[in-house]
Design an enzyme around this catalytic site. Structure first.
Site, PDB file in Angstrom:
ATOM      1  N   LYS A  62     -13.697  36.362  88.946  1.00  0.00           N
ATOM      2  CA  LYS A  62     -13.369  35.604  88.427  1.00  0.00           C
ATOM      3  C   LYS A  62     -11.946  35.332  87.702  1.00  0.00           C
ATOM      4  O   LYS A  62     -12.332  35.008  85.975  1.00  0.00           O
ATOM      5  CB  LYS A  62     -14.811  35.021  87.689  1.00  0.00           C
ATOM      6  CG  LYS A  62     -13.975  33.574  86.453  1.00  0.00           C
ATOM      7  CD  LYS A  62     -13.177  32.352  86.958  1.00  0.00           C
ATOM      8  CE  LYS A  62     -12.601  31.476  85.099  1.00  0.00           C
ATOM      9  NZ  LYS A  62     -11.039  31.165  85.710  1.00  0.00           N
TER      10      LYS A  62
ATOM     11  N   GLY B 139      -9.489  38.350  77.807  1.00  0.00           N
ATOM     12  CA  GLY B 139      -8.912  37.303  77.276  1.00  0.00           C
ATOM     13  C   GLY B 139      -8.955  37.122  76.411  1.00  0.00           C
ATOM     14  O   GLY B 139      -8.675  38.141  74.833  1.00  0.00           O
ATOM     15  N   SER B 140      -9.067  35.581  75.630  1.00  0.00           N
ATOM     16  CA  SER B 140      -9.028  35.393  73.791  1.00  0.00           C
ATOM     17  C   SER B 140     -10.112  35.225  73.363  1.00  0.00           C
ATOM     18  O   SER B 140     -11.391  35.933  74.260  1.00  0.00           O
ATOM     19  CB  SER B 140      -8.049  34.016  74.239  1.00  0.00           C
ATOM     20  OG  SER B 140      -9.022  33.240  75.076  1.00  0.00           O
ATOM     21  N   ASN B 141      -9.732  35.609  72.300  1.00  0.00           N
ATOM     22  CA  ASN B 141     -10.869  35.337  71.274  1.00  0.00           C
ATOM     23  C   ASN B 141     -11.930  34.907  71.768  1.00  0.00           C
ATOM     24  O   ASN B 141     -13.105  34.603  71.599  1.00  0.00           O
ATOM     25  CB  ASN B 141     -10.230  36.164  69.760  1.00  0.00           C
ATOM     26  CG  ASN B 141      -9.785  36.892  68.937  1.00  0.00           C
ATOM     27  OD1 ASN B 141      -9.635  37.408  70.180  1.00  0.00           O
ATOM     28  ND2 ASN B 141     -10.673  38.320  68.709  1.00  0.00           N
TER      29      ASN B 141
ATOM     30  N   VAL C 112     -12.578  32.672  74.470  1.00  0.00           N
ATOM     31  CA  VAL C 112     -13.839  32.448  74.893  1.00  0.00           C
ATOM     32  C   VAL C 112     -14.487  33.618  75.269  1.00  0.00           C
ATOM     33  O   VAL C 112     -15.693  34.001  75.081  1.00  0.00           O
ATOM     34  CB  VAL C 112     -12.783  32.579  75.699  1.00  0.00           C
ATOM     35  CG1 VAL C 112     -13.450  32.888  77.251  1.00  0.00           C
ATOM     36  CG2 VAL C 112     -11.790  30.802  76.383  1.00  0.00           C
ATOM     37  N   GLY C 113     -13.971  35.198  74.833  1.00  0.00           N
ATOM     38  CA  GLY C 113     -14.504  36.175  74.697  1.00  0.00           C
ATOM     39  C   GLY C 113     -15.888  36.096  73.678  1.00  0.00           C
ATOM     40  O   GLY C 113     -17.023  36.722  73.876  1.00  0.00           O
TER      41      GLY C 113
ATOM     42  N   GLU D 126     -12.312  42.530  76.054  1.00  0.00           N
ATOM     43  CA  GLU D 126     -11.303  42.767  75.798  1.00  0.00           C
ATOM     44  C   GLU D 126     -10.823  41.618  75.261  1.00  0.00           C
ATOM     45  O   GLU D 126      -9.825  40.921  76.396  1.00  0.00           O
ATOM     46  CB  GLU D 126     -10.189  43.921  76.448  1.00  0.00           C
ATOM     47  CG  GLU D 126     -11.221  45.049  76.755  1.00  0.00           C
ATOM     48  CD  GLU D 126     -11.240  45.941  75.234  1.00  0.00           C
ATOM     49  OE1 GLU D 126      -9.852  45.526  74.637  1.00  0.00           O
ATOM     50  OE2 GLU D 126     -11.661  46.963  74.772  1.00  0.00           O
TER      51      GLU D 126
ATOM     52  N   CYS E  46      -1.425  41.672  75.758  1.00  0.00           N
ATOM     53  CA  CYS E  46      -1.831  41.734  74.358  1.00  0.00           C
ATOM     54  C   CYS E  46      -1.836  42.686  74.098  1.00  0.00           C
ATOM     55  O   CYS E  46      -1.960  42.911  72.374  1.00  0.00           O
ATOM     56  CB  CYS E  46      -3.320  42.101  74.574  1.00  0.00           C
ATOM     57  SG  CYS E  46      -3.323  43.393  76.238  1.00  0.00           S
TER      58      CYS E  46
ATOM     59  N   GLN F 188       0.856  27.173  77.437  1.00  0.00           N
ATOM     60  CA  GLN F 188       1.690  28.103  76.985  1.00  0.00           C
ATOM     61  C   GLN F 188       3.097  27.844  75.870  1.00  0.00           C
ATOM     62  O   GLN F 188       3.379  28.076  75.202  1.00  0.00           O
ATOM     63  CB  GLN F 188       1.955  29.117  77.948  1.00  0.00           C
ATOM     64  CG  GLN F 188       1.567  31.083  77.161  1.00  0.00           C
ATOM     65  CD  GLN F 188       0.262  31.386  76.363  1.00  0.00           C
ATOM     66  OE1 GLN F 188      -0.433  30.917  76.303  1.00  0.00           O
ATOM     67  NE2 GLN F 188       0.936  31.784  74.911  1.00  0.00           N
TER      68      GLN F 188
END
Ligand code: NAP
Ligand code: MG
Length: 487
Positions: free
Chosen positions: A181, A234-236, A238-239, A256, A290, A337
């Protein structure tokens, strides 16, 4: 530059070796952040039903795929590498148009995708286990490794070739099948990877791609009972959600996430080198890595000289459309962004002193894109928002310290721990930094952003689920150890 702009394209999902439209009949349109009139392509806005079809294709494909010898799986990856290599210019051009990084950077990243495929292709012939002496002398005891099964791969937009590749290539070589995805904002570039897989003749169902909203397709992959492993970058926010879902249903997961990476400039540093690396690490790719340098911690004795040199160089940076020759920095990836970056810049103006940049760029060259001027702040303290939160934009915060211990303390004073760098010619300072810095990547006299595909990559603290990707480390996530006892 002699690159041909392609006409717009509609991309489908890739399921079971075929390009298939979503049952929703809806698409998402990706535009060029350097010129919003330029439509890069359309991708499917898929549903969970589409996702179910992809997982249903990956599940039965795993038996035949894992039954191949590693070397045979490797042959497919070598072929995919050759196809991608033959299309580097086209894929890189698509990447620049879709997410904004400059064409030379996009080409470098695509070449890295090729190298990753070749590295893991070779991995198919390397050892998978150990022989361990049993206490029973008539027995043979050894370890081998099993693939997880179907692996769900969820990726961000900032490295649309390298990140999907450094997850999918090891997943495949160790005998898993995958469903990717990709980030919606870079999905056209990811579709091109699947064109390469198809041209390389990868067996049907082994690698599948479904595009669509993260909250539907990403979440759906994490929840899917037939997906045995989830690898996410990705972002924290969502992770962590993905990690919780995977944990609750007993799936293996790897996350990550963000970074807030420091560079320390010691009083004995080569200042020109440090200036160059701070700019390259902090502002290349518009600060959207990142591992981007974000906090610049400088010893007081050299603070003023360093600052002057840095600001002078930052002011020389040529911003523009990444396809144009001579442009060093492209736009932010999207309007949202851009707005995030601009709001951090406003915050920075309250928290410190603006030295350069500090605004959206305007004028003929810029009005149709999401361009921000490279920005440097002075006098930022560690409790400032812009010293703590990941900005993902071309913004540097300068911080002054007297002693080296204080520098390392400050460098560690964030919730993240992905990468960190130091500039010094003093061996004692290097060693203290290597020892005391809480980061998964520590770099001495080199910029914070720099990853080699054959070495482990991942963060400490809130940057990661504490697993590592790339190099041999990938084996730990994409396989399970099986201990065998034969009497
Ligand atoms: P993101 O918003 O977290 O998105 C990452 C992926 O997750 C995308 O494919 C996204 O799909 C999907 N997603 C969104 N919501 C989801 C949900 N509720 N459930 C499951 N999946 C969901 O991150 P991003 O904005 O693309 O990327 C920037 C972030 O990535 C930064 O924090 C950066 O530090 C981090 N990053 C980390 C590394 C590393 O290796 N540590 C490398 C690169 C980037 P959509 O695109 O459809 O929203
Ligand atoms: Mg996003």
């Amino acid at each position: 530059m002699a690159v041909q702009i392609e006409t717009s394209n509609k991309f489908l999902n890739y399921i079971n070796g075929e390009w298939v439209a979503s049952n929703t009949n809806e698409v998402m349109t990706n535009i060029n952040p350097a010129n919003t009139d330029d439509v890069v392509g359309q991708v499917q806005k898929s549903s969970r039903e589409d996702l179910d079809k992809a997982v249903a294709a990956a599940k039965p494909a795993k038996k035949e795929w894992r039954d191949l010898a590693g070397a045979e799986r490797g042959q497919y990856l070598y072929k995919a590498a050759d196809v991608l290599e033959s299309r580097i210019e086209e894929v890189a051009q698509c990447m620049t148009r879709e997410m904004g990084k400059t064409f030379p950077e996009a080409k470098g990243e695509t070449a890295r995708g090729v190298a990753i495929l070749r590295y893991y292709a070779g991995e198919g012939m390397r050892k998978v286990g150990d022989v361990i002496p049993s206490s029973d002398n008539d027995a043979l005891m050894f370890t081998t490794r099993d693939p997880l099964g179907v692996v769900g791969v969820i990726t961000p937009w900032n490295f649309p070739v390298a990140i999907p590749m450094w997850k999918m290539a090891p997943a495949l070589i160790y005998g898993n099948t995958v469903v990717l995805k990709p980030a919606s904002e870079a999905a056209v570039t990811c579709a091109k990877i699947f064109e390469c897989f198809q041209e390389a003749g990868l067996p049907a169902g082994v690698a599948n791609m479904i595009t669509g909203p993260g909250s539907v397709i990403g979440q759906g992959l994490a929840e899917h009972p037939d997906v045995s492993g989830i690898t996410f970058t990705g972002s924290n926010t969502v992770g962590k959600n993905i990690g919780q879902i995977a944990l609750a249903r007993g799936a293996k997961y790897q996350l990550e996430m963000g970074g807030k990476n420091p560079v320390i400039v010691a009083e004995d540093a080569d200042l020109d080198l440090a200036v160059e690396a701070t700019i390259s690490g902090g502002l290349r790719s518009t600060g959207q890595k990142c591992t981007a340098t974000s906090r610049v911690i400088v010893q007081s004795d050299v603070y003023e000289v360093f600052k002057e040199k840095l600001v002078a160089k930052v002011k020389e940076i040529r911003v523009g459309d990444g396809l144009q020759d001579g442009v060093w920095m492209g736009p932010s990836v999207s309007e949202s962004q851009l707005n995030t970056v601009l709001s951090y810049i406003e915050k920075g103006k309250e928290e410190g002193e603006l030295l350069c940049g500090g605004k959206r760029l305007s004028g003929e060259e810029y009005d149709k894109g999401y361009f921000v001027a490279p920005t440097v702040f002075d006098g930022i303290t560690s409790d400032a928002t812009i010293a703590q939160e990941e900005i993902f934009g071309p913004v540097l915060a300068l911080m002054k310290v007297d002693e080296m211990e204080e520098a390392i303390e400050l460098a560690n004073d964030v919730e993240y721990g992905l990468s960190a760098s130091i500039f010094t010619t003093n061996i004692q300072k290097m060693l203290s930094f290597i020892d005391d810095m809480d980061a998964g990547l520590v770099r001495v006299n080199a910029e914070s952003a720099g990853v080699e595909l054959q070495a482990p990559f991942g963060g400490m603290k809130q940057s990661s689920s504490h697993s590592r990707e790339q190099g041999e480390a990938a084996k730990e996530f994409f396989t399970s150890i099986k201990t065998v006892f034969v009497k």
